[in-house]
Design a protein around this motif. Structure first.
Motif, short mmCIF file in Angstrom:
data_model
loop_
_atom_site.label_atom_id
_atom_site.label_comp_id
_atom_site.label_asym_id
_atom_site.label_seq_id
_atom_site.Cartn_x
_atom_site.Cartn_y
_atom_site.Cartn_z
N GLN A 1 6.29 -25.14 7.42
CA GLN A 1 6.67 -25.84 6.19
C GLN A 1 8.14 -26.23 6.24
N GLY A 2 8.98 -25.33 6.69
CA GLY A 2 10.42 -25.59 6.76
C GLY A 2 10.78 -26.73 7.69
N HIS A 3 9.96 -26.95 8.71
CA HIS A 3 10.23 -28.02 9.67
C HIS A 3 9.38 -29.26 9.39
N GLY A 4 8.77 -29.31 8.22
CA GLY A 4 8.05 -30.50 7.79
C GLY A 4 6.80 -30.81 8.58
N LEU A 5 6.16 -29.78 9.12
CA LEU A 5 4.97 -30.01 9.92
C LEU A 5 3.67 -29.90 9.13
N LEU A 6 3.72 -29.30 7.96
CA LEU A 6 2.54 -29.23 7.10
C LEU A 6 2.55 -30.41 6.15
N THR A 7 1.61 -31.31 6.32
CA THR A 7 1.53 -32.49 5.46
C THR A 7 0.78 -32.12 4.17
N GLU A 8 0.81 -33.02 3.22
CA GLU A 8 0.06 -32.81 1.98
C GLU A 8 -1.43 -32.64 2.28
N THR A 9 -1.93 -33.41 3.23
CA THR A 9 -3.35 -33.28 3.62
C THR A 9 -3.62 -31.89 4.16
N HIS A 10 -2.72 -31.39 5.01
CA HIS A 10 -2.90 -30.03 5.53
C HIS A 10 -2.91 -29.02 4.39
N LEU A 11 -1.96 -29.16 3.48
CA LEU A 11 -1.86 -28.21 2.37
C LEU A 11 -3.11 -28.23 1.50
N GLN A 12 -3.71 -29.40 1.32
CA GLN A 12 -4.92 -29.51 0.50
C GLN A 12 -6.09 -28.75 1.11
N HIS A 13 -6.07 -28.58 2.44
CA HIS A 13 -7.15 -27.86 3.11
C HIS A 13 -6.97 -26.33 3.06
N LEU A 14 -5.81 -25.88 2.65
CA LEU A 14 -5.55 -24.45 2.58
C LEU A 14 -5.99 -23.91 1.22
N SER A 15 -6.25 -22.63 1.18
CA SER A 15 -6.65 -21.99 -0.07
C SER A 15 -5.50 -21.97 -1.06
N GLU A 16 -5.82 -21.74 -2.29
CA GLU A 16 -4.79 -21.64 -3.33
C GLU A 16 -3.84 -20.49 -3.01
N GLY A 17 -4.37 -19.41 -2.47
CA GLY A 17 -3.54 -18.27 -2.11
C GLY A 17 -2.52 -18.61 -1.04
N ALA A 18 -2.93 -19.38 -0.04
CA ALA A 18 -2.01 -19.80 1.02
C ALA A 18 -0.95 -20.75 0.46
N ARG A 19 -1.36 -21.66 -0.40
CA ARG A 19 -0.40 -22.58 -1.01
C ARG A 19 0.59 -21.81 -1.89
N ASP A 20 0.09 -20.81 -2.61
CA ASP A 20 0.97 -19.96 -3.42
C ASP A 20 1.97 -19.22 -2.54
N TYR A 21 1.51 -18.74 -1.40
CA TYR A 21 2.39 -18.03 -0.47
C TYR A 21 3.50 -18.96 0.03
N ILE A 22 3.14 -20.18 0.37
CA ILE A 22 4.13 -21.16 0.84
C ILE A 22 5.14 -21.46 -0.26
N LYS A 23 4.65 -21.65 -1.48
CA LYS A 23 5.54 -21.93 -2.61
C LYS A 23 6.44 -20.73 -2.87
#
Length: 111
Positions: A81-103
């Motif tokens: 995430q810090g190096h801009g490699l996770l796109t919005e499309t990638h993030l949409q495929h992750l669970s809510e828990g993973a997105r919460d962890y990233i946030k």
């Protein structure tokens, strides 16, 4: 921490690992090419700058892609995430828990 990385998230991340590595390598190669094409610098200066750039890039690659086990994938997510490699499309495929962890991680490091 509010979220967690599930096995499904880990498997998805593994499926896009090569794509993200290719994206990062393309960026590295483009920057290296621009260093080498710079006018007004000696060949030795270009060499030194490109060598330092590659050394720095190796650290980024390591932080994003080395030791790709599920037990440490959270740390890799922060780097990706810090190096801009996770796109919005990638993030949409992750669970809510993973997105919460990233946030949560981004909020923690941006304080």
């Amino acid at each position: 921490m509010t979220g967690s990385i599930t096995e499904k998230d880990w498997k998805y991340l593994r499926s896009i690992q090569a794509e993200m590595l290719a994206t990062l390598c393309q960026r590295i190669n483009e920057t290296t090419a621009s260093i080498l094409k710079a006018e007004g610098q000696s060949e030795h200066d270009k060499y030194q700058k490109s060598l330092q750039h590659i050394r720095d890039a190796n650290g980024i690659i390591a932080s994003c892609f080395n030791d790709w086990r599920r037990s440490v994938i959270g740390v890799r997510l922060i780097s990706l995430q810090g190096h801009g490699l996770l796109t919005e499309t990638h993030l949409q495929h992750l669970s809510e828990g993973a997105r919460d962890y990233i946030k949560w991680s981004a909020d923690l490091f941006n304080k």
